[in-house]
Enzyme design. Sequence first.
Site, PDB file in Angstrom:
ATOM      1  CD  GLU A  27      -2.380   1.246   2.855  1.00  0.00           C
ATOM      2  OE1 GLU A  27      -3.458   1.856   2.950  1.00  0.00           O
ATOM      3  OE2 GLU A  27      -1.848   0.646   3.818  1.00  0.00           O
ATOM      4  CE  LYS A  99      -7.166   1.385   3.815  1.00  0.00           C
ATOM      5  NZ  LYS A  99      -6.000   2.021   4.482  1.00  0.00           N
ATOM      6  CB  CYS A 141      -4.156  -1.450   4.610  1.00  0.00           C
ATOM      7  SG  CYS A 141      -3.270  -1.180   6.177  1.00  0.00           S
TER       8      CYS A 141
END
Length: 262
Positions: A27, A99, A141
Amino acid sequence: MAHNLSQCRLLVQKAVAAGAQFLFLPEASDYIASSASETVSLVQPLTTSPFVLGLQSSAHEHKLPINVGIHEPTQDRKKVKNTLVWIDEDGEIKHRYQKLHLFDVDRPGGPVLKESNSVEKGSDIVPPFPTGCGNVGMLICFDLRFPEPSLSLHRQGAQIITYPSAFTVPTGLAHWSTLLRARAIETQSYVIAAAQVGSHNERRSSYGHSMIVSPWGDLLAELGGEKKDEPEIAVAEIDLARLEKIRREMPLLRRTDVYPEI
């Protein structure tokens, strides 16, 4: 960003030397800033970012598909998007995921991290796409803490689920390995989690411990938690025959007559 690009290009060289057919990077591989304002000030569009263009060139040169986390500007340029892109062997960006879940945490005695101060949350689960190593589903994440997206990707045919990350050290120590293995076991998929490691600035350090986990929950490869002089890669074989055997011999039949399908 020039330094990060040079580090990623070194990882490309190491992947090629190791015989890897694909490279998964963490990321925010382009940069991790020290403030929300700096995060926004550094962002560049895909089409002009030297970091992205450099990796596209490397992918094309080495015929190596690359999955990498980056930042993109929002339409109003007041925030950024935390995205994950798939660069194919011709250097073309073929898939992109933004995300979903943002890391907003205020722990007693720890740093206050409010990703939403500078990042716009995504709104879609991108369907898995076919690659030479299997059908890949992309997450990032903090998405790791929510099983629903990975279950949705599994239902849509994912065989590999990615979690490129920059986990904090306290949360990494407590939950990183457990969560990765849980997502792999409950989706019967390979989980690939390339992770940032070490200190980024005075306010931020990342846990590291990049991992590759099998559909049975076995830890196939793991890197350490200390930053080295050179970046490292972890290599593992993706055995789709074993994946299908696991799914065939232990079918996970959802009771969608009792609870909603995800």
